[in-house]
Design an enzyme around this catalytic site. Structure first.
Site, PDB file in Angstrom:
ATOM      1  N   HIS A 133       0.875  -1.242  -0.026  1.00 35.12           N
ATOM      2  CA  HIS A 133      -0.091  -0.011   0.100  1.00 35.12           C
ATOM      3  C   HIS A 133       0.855   1.427  -0.176  1.00 35.12           C
ATOM      4  CE1 HIS A 133      -2.488   2.926   2.197  1.00 35.12           C
ATOM      5  NE2 HIS A 133      -3.107   2.856   1.305  1.00 35.12           N
ATOM      6  N   GLU A 157       2.010   1.985  -3.516  1.00 32.87           N
ATOM      7  CA  GLU A 157       0.929   2.333  -4.420  1.00 32.87           C
ATOM      8  C   GLU A 157       0.902   3.978  -4.306  1.00 32.87           C
ATOM      9  OE1 GLU A 157      -3.462   3.451  -3.631  1.00 32.87           O
ATOM     10  OE2 GLU A 157      -3.059   1.414  -2.860  1.00 32.87           O
ATOM     11  N   HIS A 158       1.198   4.439  -3.251  1.00 31.04           N
ATOM     12  CA  HIS A 158       1.269   5.942  -2.865  1.00 31.04           C
ATOM     13  C   HIS A 158       2.387   6.483  -3.673  1.00 31.04           C
ATOM     14  CE1 HIS A 158      -1.893   7.010   0.300  1.00 31.04           C
ATOM     15  NE2 HIS A 158      -2.117   5.528   0.157  1.00 31.04           N
ATOM     16  N   GLU A 160      -4.394   8.326   7.086  1.00 35.19           N
ATOM     17  CA  GLU A 160      -5.218   7.286   6.425  1.00 35.19           C
ATOM     18  C   GLU A 160      -5.620   6.242   7.393  1.00 35.19           C
ATOM     19  OE1 GLU A 160      -5.684   4.499   2.621  1.00 35.19           O
ATOM     20  OE2 GLU A 160      -4.022   5.733   2.795  1.00 35.19           O
TER      21      GLU A 160
END
Length: 465
Positions: A91, A94-95, A171
């Site tokens: 994840h 991905e950013h 997040e």
């Protein structure tokens, strides 16, 4: 304005289309891409698949009636591929891939697509990661160049790592403030425990905070290899042109690698071990209680998945479902109540969710358990099975109305199943589900010991048996 055109060579009787597209990998040798026509579906467009010498696969569905194209890069890497200290790396990556390459800054990546009215995004799951763009057909070359650039040649600058670390920690904190989402993660932990399928996709504050650029870079270069990548596109396009543009975009990057075979889809054995039925409670002073009751299900290659879809539709898949009618419509005990099935390569989940006032949790759980036991012992009626089959077929076909759904179907078929089931075949498999199939599965699945996850103003002792 661009227009799609047909491939220069028709497929032979085996569905293999000769290809003129050759190119040299890093080994310096000349290699040939292999192209096949997978289907010419009356309910869809022409689907073609090319395997590049590097092992990277390109699948397209040509739909001339569309004026847009959805283009996605799918990587067979998700959160379950992380070790404990790496939790959240997929994840995190991905950013970071949107933060800049040798050719583009982060602003240029977003502004170039937005300047033509397009959109980009990405998401990480437990078994794969997807990066996608949707643009007008005439702007597909730009989308291909931008998306391939960020996948293959991201810089992962130290300053960007620190910036995105802060974003991800926010997040995670935001997710903790969404109990309706949190309860699903709690349920996964109840079933899978410390197995990667039981962990948060985002990682936790404890794993993300100390994660270094070197760890992320190692994960990137070790996992984002050509054989693990599927590129899929659907809309008004020409397959040969897409393949050519992809090869041009990847030339000279780490994905322009030595010849290799595509990675096989994730193996289904051995089965993932699951915990004994347990109850996990996350105490929070919320106005609404969030409960999830369920058990281990079946894996995604299990032939019973079509029967499970029918069973799920009838139990909690819509407003006409048994649970919705009993708990919301007739008794008004919950605003939201539904069932769902999640399937992985080697495991699965079946669960019922309800959001209700804390004082109504006991009654909601009692009614849910009673309904599951009733279906396990008595089964569904012929009329219910017919309705559940209609729901399955309708939702699938209606879901193919946009290029994004068609693009996803191509990629998931290749990555998760190793094959693309034609639309007619899928509908036939649903039609072949019998009442006996559904009721046999219900008797076995719904009799399993159930785990319970609860987020709300409770303690563990409130749900002691």
């Amino acid at each position: 304005m661009s227009r799609a055109f047909s491939a220069p060579f028709p497929p032979d009787r085996r569905g293999v289309a000769p290809s003129r597209d050759t190119g040299a990998g890093r080994s310096g040798g000349t290699a040939r891409a292999v192209t096949r026509t997978l289907s010419d579906d009356p309910l869809g467009g022409t689907v073609r698949r090319t395997v590049l010498p590097s092992g990277l696969r390109v699948l397209t569905e040509a739909i001339p009636a569309m004026r847009s194209v959805s283009f996605g890069v799918w990587v067979a890497v998700g959160s379950r591929d992380e070790t404990g200290p790496q939790a959240g790396a997929a994840h995190f990556l991905e950013h970071l891939l949107f933060k800049g390459t040798n050719k583009r800054t982060a602003l240029e990546i977003s502004s170039q697509i937005e300047a033509v009215g397009g959109e980009t995004n990405a998401f990480t799951t437990k078994e794969y990661t997807c990066y996608y763009a949707r643009v007008l057909d005439e702007d597909l070359p730009l989308a291909i160049d931008v998306m391939c650039d960020l996948i293959a040649d991201s810089l992962l600058e130290p300053a960007d790592v620190e910036t995105e670390r802060g974003v991800i920690l926010e997040e995670i904190a935001m997710h903790d403030d969404e109990p309706g989402d949190e309860v699903h993660d709690l349920f996964a932990r109840a079933v899978y425990g410390d197995h990667p399928l039981g962990r948060l996709i985002s990682g936790t504050e404890e794993t993300v905070t100390p994660m270094t650029r070197r760890q992320i870079q190692s994960f990137y270069r070790g996992r984002y290899t050509a054989p693990q990548i599927v590129i899929a596109a659907a809309g008004n396009l020409d397959h040969a042109a897409v393949v050519k543009l992809v090869r041009q975009a990847l030339r000279g990057t780490p994905l322009d690698s030595d010849p290799a075979s595509p990675a096989s889809h994730r193996a289904a054995t051995p089965a993932v071990p699951t915990k004994l039925a347990t109850t996990l409670v996350e105490p929070k002073e919320t106005e609404q209680a969030h409960v999830l009751l369920g058990c281990p299900g079946i894996d995604r290659l299990d032939d019973r998945r079509f029967a499970l879809g029918v069973l799920n539709n009838v139990l909690g898949g819509g407003m006409s479902s048994r649970l919705f009618q009993e708990i919301r419509e007739q008794r008004g005990l919950a605003y939201s109540v539904y069932s769902y099935a999640s399937q992985y390569a080697d495991s699965g989940l079946f669960a019922v969710y309800a959001g209700c006032a804390p004082g109504k949790v006991d009654e909601v759980l009692a009614l849910t358990r009673a309904e599951l036991a009733r279906v396990a012992s008595d089964g569904l009626t012929e009329a219910e099975v017919a309705r559940g089959k209609g729901m399955s077929k309708g939702s699938f076909v209606l879901g193919l109305e946009d290029t994004g759904s068609r693009m996803s179907r191509l990629a998931k078929g290749e990555l998760l199943y190793g094959d693309l089931m034609p639309v007619d075949e899928l509908l036939r498999r649903v039609d072949e589900v019998t009442v006996a199939d559904v009721n046999t599965l219900a008797a076995e699945l719904l009799s399993r010991p159930m785990s319970l996850a609860v987020v709300g103003p409770f303690g563990e002792s409130d749900f002691a048996v």
